[in-house]
Design an enzyme around this catalytic site. Structure first.
Site, PDB file in Angstrom:
ATOM      1  N   HIS A  61      24.418 -17.576 -63.254  1.00 52.49           N
ATOM      2  CA  HIS A  61      23.826 -18.247 -62.098  1.00 52.49           C
ATOM      3  C   HIS A  61      24.453 -17.817 -60.775  1.00 52.49           C
ATOM      4  O   HIS A  61      25.622 -17.466 -60.730  1.00 52.49           O
ATOM      5  CB  HIS A  61      24.017 -19.765 -62.208  1.00 52.49           C
ATOM      6  CG  HIS A  61      23.506 -20.335 -63.480  1.00 52.49           C
ATOM      7  ND1 HIS A  61      24.191 -21.306 -64.172  1.00 52.49           N
ATOM      8  CD2 HIS A  61      22.384 -20.096 -64.191  1.00 52.49           C
ATOM      9  CE1 HIS A  61      23.499 -21.631 -65.264  1.00 52.49           C
ATOM     10  NE2 HIS A  61      22.403 -20.918 -65.298  1.00 52.49           N
ATOM     11  N   LYS A  70      33.704 -19.766 -56.358  1.00 53.19           N
ATOM     12  CA  LYS A  70      34.092 -20.751 -57.366  1.00 53.19           C
ATOM     13  C   LYS A  70      35.527 -20.530 -57.823  1.00 53.19           C
ATOM     14  O   LYS A  70      35.980 -19.392 -57.934  1.00 53.19           O
ATOM     15  CB  LYS A  70      33.159 -20.669 -58.581  1.00 53.19           C
ATOM     16  CG  LYS A  70      31.727 -21.040 -58.265  1.00 53.19           C
ATOM     17  CD  LYS A  70      30.820 -20.899 -59.468  1.00 53.19           C
ATOM     18  CE  LYS A  70      29.382 -21.281 -59.115  1.00 53.19           C
ATOM     19  NZ  LYS A  70      28.476 -21.074 -60.259  1.00 53.19           N
ATOM     20  N   TYR A 130      35.285 -26.804 -62.102  1.00 51.76           N
ATOM     21  CA  TYR A 130      35.250 -25.768 -61.076  1.00 51.76           C
ATOM     22  C   TYR A 130      34.949 -26.338 -59.697  1.00 51.76           C
ATOM     23  O   TYR A 130      34.228 -27.301 -59.541  1.00 51.76           O
ATOM     24  CB  TYR A 130      34.274 -24.643 -61.428  1.00 51.76           C
ATOM     25  CG  TYR A 130      32.831 -25.015 -61.643  1.00 51.76           C
ATOM     26  CD1 TYR A 130      31.867 -24.689 -60.700  1.00 51.76           C
ATOM     27  CD2 TYR A 130      32.420 -25.651 -62.808  1.00 51.76           C
ATOM     28  CE1 TYR A 130      30.527 -24.993 -60.907  1.00 51.76           C
ATOM     29  CE2 TYR A 130      31.089 -25.955 -63.026  1.00 51.76           C
ATOM     30  CZ  TYR A 130      30.146 -25.630 -62.074  1.00 51.76           C
ATOM     31  OH  TYR A 130      28.826 -25.937 -62.275  1.00 51.76           O
ATOM     32  N   LYS A 165      15.710 -22.894 -69.397  1.00 59.46           N
ATOM     33  CA  LYS A 165      15.661 -22.271 -68.074  1.00 59.46           C
ATOM     34  C   LYS A 165      16.432 -20.940 -68.065  1.00 59.46           C
ATOM     35  O   LYS A 165      15.934 -19.933 -67.565  1.00 59.46           O
ATOM     36  CB  LYS A 165      16.240 -23.229 -67.033  1.00 59.46           C
ATOM     37  CG  LYS A 165      16.245 -22.687 -65.620  1.00 59.46           C
ATOM     38  CD  LYS A 165      16.726 -23.705 -64.605  1.00 59.46           C
ATOM     39  CE  LYS A 165      18.200 -23.926 -64.791  1.00 59.46           C
ATOM     40  NZ  LYS A 165      18.820 -24.749 -63.745  1.00 59.46           N
ATOM     41  N   ASP A 166      17.646 -20.940 -68.631  1.00 60.27           N
ATOM     42  CA  ASP A 166      18.454 -19.713 -68.651  1.00 60.27           C
ATOM     43  C   ASP A 166      17.839 -18.634 -69.536  1.00 60.27           C
ATOM     44  O   ASP A 166      17.973 -17.443 -69.252  1.00 60.27           O
ATOM     45  CB  ASP A 166      19.876 -20.010 -69.114  1.00 60.27           C
ATOM     46  CG  ASP A 166      20.695 -20.758 -68.072  1.00 60.27           C
ATOM     47  OD1 ASP A 166      20.208 -20.948 -66.939  1.00 60.27           O
ATOM     48  OD2 ASP A 166      21.829 -21.158 -68.395  1.00 60.27           O
TER      49      ASP A 166
END
Length: 186
Positions: A61, A70, A130, A165-166
């Site tokens: 992503h 991140k 994260y 979705k991925d």
């Protein structure tokens, strides 16, 4: 704090000092002044916590307009954490690196804005924390298919569990240029 370079310039592995005694352990997981010394100057504005079972793969992503740097770590279990440079014009475009993050090692990975990010849970359970340098924006979500054949990322599992979705994300070469971040040298 120990700093380790990875295969991609800008992506860093950090190993905070852990103090252990009969009571347990203590570590400072983030100190802005110390991280600035390593070139990590972005302010972090959002913290996220993900819990995953073994063979869960999340990613790859990125956000375009609200690009996120991140700082990632694991407090339970172990994950394979992957960063892919998707910045147009970057000499590293389409290259990836990975770091094995674990609660035992207490290590972290810093991923600059402009990189796609994903991870695979290697243990029965993992707690993944994260920090992000910009807020999550569902209208700005983008991604790359986890098993893009051009990237050849060795995920160490043939059939990970990915979200619907991925599973529908495009490969990097099929993403229109206007949906990729730009590289700015220097």
């Amino acid at each position: 704090m120990q700093l380790l370079e990875t295969a991609l310039a800008g992506v860093l592995e950090l190993r905070p000092e852990v103090y252990r005694d009969a009571r347990g352990s203590f570590q400072e997981t983030y100190n802005a002044a110390k991280y600035i010394q390593f070139g990590i100057t972005c302010p972090f504005v959002q913290d996220n916590h993900s819990h995953s079972q073994k063979n869960i793969l999340r990613g790859l992503h990125y956000q375009l307009v609200h690009a996120q740097a991140k700082l990632c770590r694991v407090v339970e279990g172990e994950v394979l954490d992957v960063a892919v440079d998707v910045r147009l014009g970057s000499p590293q475009f389409g290259k990836w690196t990975s770091v094995l993050l674990s609660a035992r090692a207490q290590n972290q990975i810093y991923i600059p804005a402009g990189f796609a990010h994903g991870f695979l849970t290697l243990t029965d359970s993992a707690q993944f924390l994260y920090k992000c340098s910009d807020f999550y924006d569902p209208t700005d979500e983008h991604g790359i298919l986890w098993n893009d054949p051009d990237l050849q990322i060795p995920w160490k599992v043939d059939a990970p569990i990915v979200s619907e979705k991925d599973a529908k994300l495009p490969i990097l070469s099929q993403i229109p240029r206007e949906f990729l971040p730009e590289y700015f040298p220097g």
